[in-house]
Design a protein around this motif. Structure first.
Motif, PDB file in Angstrom:
ATOM      1  N   LEU A 115      29.977  37.689  37.357  1.00  0.00           N
ATOM      2  CA  LEU A 115      30.295  38.274  36.053  1.00  0.00           C
ATOM      3  C   LEU A 115      31.052  39.589  36.193  1.00  0.00           C
ATOM      4  N   ASP A 116      31.942  39.836  35.241  1.00  0.00           N
ATOM      5  CA  ASP A 116      32.611  41.130  35.124  1.00  0.00           C
ATOM      6  C   ASP A 116      31.954  41.858  33.958  1.00  0.00           C
ATOM      7  N   MET A 117      31.256  42.963  34.249  1.00  0.00           N
ATOM      8  CA  MET A 117      30.501  43.659  33.213  1.00  0.00           C
ATOM      9  C   MET A 117      31.406  44.200  32.118  1.00  0.00           C
ATOM     10  N   ARG A 118      32.629  44.559  32.469  1.00  0.00           N
ATOM     11  CA  ARG A 118      33.565  45.047  31.459  1.00  0.00           C
ATOM     12  C   ARG A 118      33.866  43.952  30.445  1.00  0.00           C
ATOM     13  N   LEU A 119      34.070  42.738  30.922  1.00  0.00           N
ATOM     14  CA  LEU A 119      34.327  41.607  30.026  1.00  0.00           C
ATOM     15  C   LEU A 119      33.075  41.256  29.236  1.00  0.00           C
ATOM     16  N   GLU A 154      33.437  30.293  39.039  1.00  0.00           N
ATOM     17  CA  GLU A 154      32.749  31.559  38.768  1.00  0.00           C
ATOM     18  C   GLU A 154      32.664  31.806  37.267  1.00  0.00           C
ATOM     19  N   VAL A 155      31.454  32.073  36.791  1.00  0.00           N
ATOM     20  CA  VAL A 155      31.265  32.435  35.384  1.00  0.00           C
ATOM     21  C   VAL A 155      31.558  33.924  35.263  1.00  0.00           C
ATOM     22  N   LEU A 156      32.534  34.266  34.416  1.00  0.00           N
ATOM     23  CA  LEU A 156      32.993  35.646  34.284  1.00  0.00           C
ATOM     24  C   LEU A 156      32.362  36.353  33.097  1.00  0.00           C
ATOM     25  N   GLY A 157      31.980  35.587  32.095  1.00  0.00           N
ATOM     26  CA  GLY A 157      31.312  36.135  30.917  1.00  0.00           C
ATOM     27  C   GLY A 157      30.390  35.088  30.326  1.00  0.00           C
TER      28      GLY A 157
END
Length: 630
Positions: free
Chosen positions: A246-250, A275-278
């Motif tokens: 995950l990207d915390m910003r997203l 990869e799950v990004l959000g």
């Protein structure tokens, strides 16, 4: 004289016998003492040490959780707690009296008061009992100033789990809580008072890896078991540091973007490596409340909330996919031999037997081919083609794309959805499949159920060249406590769907957004190289009567929230070189118009944050579009 001599001889014999017996006895005692003190000295020394020395288990620090960029998502912070020793309290006062004084300084609820009294009676007088955890610095100060009036009370410093982003990450991370009767207690760590384990999310899924391995403290105790001194200490092995995809910003952006929705979910993933990004489900809850101790009132409020904040809708919410399902029907049709140029006239309805099935566009679309039908979401085209293809082939293609079964995401609680077929209906309902049910299934209604995560996986598999991508939340590979690979890149098999079939469907999805007549043209991203393709979906939750159709279908504020249609959208970007897939579901949003702008904003943001360039793990896909004007 003779009698006296006989008596003397008899006395001497008895004295000799007695002396001999004593000698034998003393010899036996000496031999036994030699055996115990010399031969068995090591054994009894060990037993004495066992009585004198206790080996105590120490809880290891729980491993931190980070996002893909190293931002800390779950950490351990200092936890100030109140400890009460009954022996020290009773020397100057009584336990109830001390607790009463303590209750004047901090909020001490009745159930806490009763629990402490119960534990104090059950444990030895010198064993400390935890009264309250997670004290604020102000509370610590108040107690510290009043220490002389609180005999037996001390402040202890430990660690507690903390989630800096609170509700935004609650459904992904889950939380930790005290060990319950249902937990597997094979690990000795779970026997420690106050030890906490993962209960939801990745905290639960990777609990063994995050938990670490306990240390030991060797202490000397007296006959009563009181600790005299510590002889040796081994801190053990801290839990592994867990790095998420995950990207915390997203994640933070998505959470803020859907904050005004009553109930919604968004999934963003990399179409090539899974990869799950959000992963956002709203409404949410504060995981820190569980870590610090949830009050009865707070728990009831969460349970009784009609929008179900405790449910992770991205993996457990099951919805009719509506028109987002039409791409799988189109691929089944192509696999069945139906040409993409196959034309159907849409007058706004289709009759089957004595039943009429309506298109969403009341007066119809006119003549439609496959690309037109995807672009403008013509129901009648899919009714007709669905009947030609049949439910079995539709179901087979849907399952190939990841629908109707759990995706394999590394979270507990995922639901499978439902892709019906004839055998399923016979088994589950005991009735034969009807032709009208194929018509309804062809537009993603009826028995068909999917999760938002499944819809994102379906989209990813269509746009990545037909690879069976499986979503995952970590950039590491674990097995139990062991870290097997610190930078794991999975491999996926080919689904066997011809590329030319995928290109036809992707062209339709491109036109949904980027063609003037597309149903999501309002979501078109104008910046070159970041354009989005997708598919809108509206899922009915109530039956619309013929009378209502004639008088005008009620929408928006005219009907209650729970009777409004769900709004859905699935998409990918960039259209020329897909890297990101998205699914958005807005519960009772009144149709796809609620999901479209969310998807656009999130796709713009993910490409801004991560770039639109394709991930390095995958081979670039050739440009498949042959756009025509209009």
């Amino acid at each position: 004289m003779k009698r006296e001599k006989d008596r003397a001889r008899q006395f001497n014999r008895r004295a000799a016998l007695l002396l001999g017996g004593k000698f034998v006895l003393m010899s036996g005692l000496a031999a036994r003492m030699y055996y115990l003190q010399v031969i068995e000295t090591d054994r009894y020394k060990m037993m004495a040490d066992d009585n004198r020395i206790n080996l105590r288990l120490l809880p290891p620090p729980r491993g931190f959780i980070l996002d893909r960029n190293g931002d800390y998502l779950a950490i351990n912070i200092q936890n100030y707690r109140i400890i009460l020793v009954r022996e020290q309290a009773e020397n100057a006062s009584s336990v109830p009296e001390v607790l009463a004084r303590l209750g004047q300084l901090i909020d001490l609820e009745d159930h806490e008061y009763r629990r402490v009294l119960k534990e104090v009676e059950r444990r030895r007088a010198f064993v400390p009992v935890t009264v309250r955890e997670n004290l604020s610095w102000e509370e610590v100060s108040r107690i510290g100033v009043n220490t002389p009036e609180l005999p037996g009370v001390t402040i202890d410093v430990g660690q507690t789990r903390h989630y800096p982003y609170g509700p935004t990450m609650a459904h992904v991370l889950g939380y930790v809580a005290a060990v319950s009767e249902k937990d597997n207690r094979d690990d000795p760590l779970l026997q420690l008072p106050g030890f906490k384990v993962g209960k939801r999310g990745v905290e639960r899924y990777y609990d063994l890896a995050l938990r670490g391995q306990g240390g030991t403290s060797k202490v000397e105790v007296n006959a009563l078991g009181r600790v005299i001194r510590e002889l040796e200490r081994n801190e053990g092995q801290p839990g592994h540091e867990l790095r998420l995809s995950l990207d915390m910003r997203l994640q933070d952006y998505i959470g803020n973007r859907v904050a005004d929705e009553k109930a919604a979910s968004v999934v963003v993933m990399d179409v090539h490596n899974g990869e799950v990004l959000g992963l956002v489900s709203t409404p949410s809850f504060n995981p820190n409340a569980f870590s610090e101790g949830l009050s009865t009132e707070e728990w009831k409020a969460l349970q009784n909330n009609p929008y179900k904040p405790l449910s992770n809708k991205t993996i457990a919410g099951q919805y009719a996919p509506g028109s987002t399902f039409k791409m799988s029907v189109a691929l089944a049709a192509l696999d069945h031999g139906i040409s993409p140029d196959h034309r159907v006239f849409c007058p706004g309805h289709m009759d089957l037997g004595n039943h009429r099935f309506h298109c969403w566009k009341r007066h119809g679309h006119g003549w439609m081919n496959m690309t037109d039908a995807i672009r403008e979401s013509c129901d009648v085209w899919f009714y007709e083609v669905g009947m030609k293809v049949g439910i079995e082939k539709i179901a087979a293609m849907a399952r190939k794309l990841g629908l109707g079964d759990k995706t394999g995401l590394d979270l507990h609680g995922e639901r499978a959805g439902l892709i019906p077929d004839k055998a399923w209906k016979e088994r589950a309902i005991g009735e034969r499949w009807q032709g009208g049910e194929t018509v309804i299934a062809a537009i993603g209604q009826g028995y068909v159920l999917t999760t938002p995560l499944q819809l994102a996986v379906m989209t990813a598999r269509m746009v990545n060249g037909g690879k069976a991508v499986v979503p995952h939340l970590t950039k590491q590979k674990f097995e139990g406590r062991d870290l097997l690979d610190s930078n794991w890149v999975p491999e996926f098999e080919d689904l066997g769907i011809p590329k030319k079939h995928l290109d036809i469907v992707l062209r339709g999805m491109d036109e949904v957004v980027n063609h003037p007549r597309g149903t999501a043209n309002s979501a078109a991203i104008k910046e070159d190289g970041t354009e989005m393709g997708g598919k809108t979906g509206t899922a009915q939750v109530r039956r619309i009567s013929e009378a209502e159709r004639k008088s005008g279908i009620l929408k928006g504020e005219d009907i209650s929230w729970r009777l409004r249609d769900h709004g859905l959208f699935v998409g990918f970007a960039p259209v020329d070189n897909p890297r990101f897939a998205i699914s958005v579901v807005v519960e009772h949003g009144g149709g796809s118009k609620a999901a479209i702008p969310i998807a656009k904003d999130v796709m713009v943001e993910v490409q801004r944050l991560m770039g639109s360039a394709q991930s390095s793990e995958a081979e670039p896909r050739p440009h498949y579009l042959n756009k025509k004007e209009g």
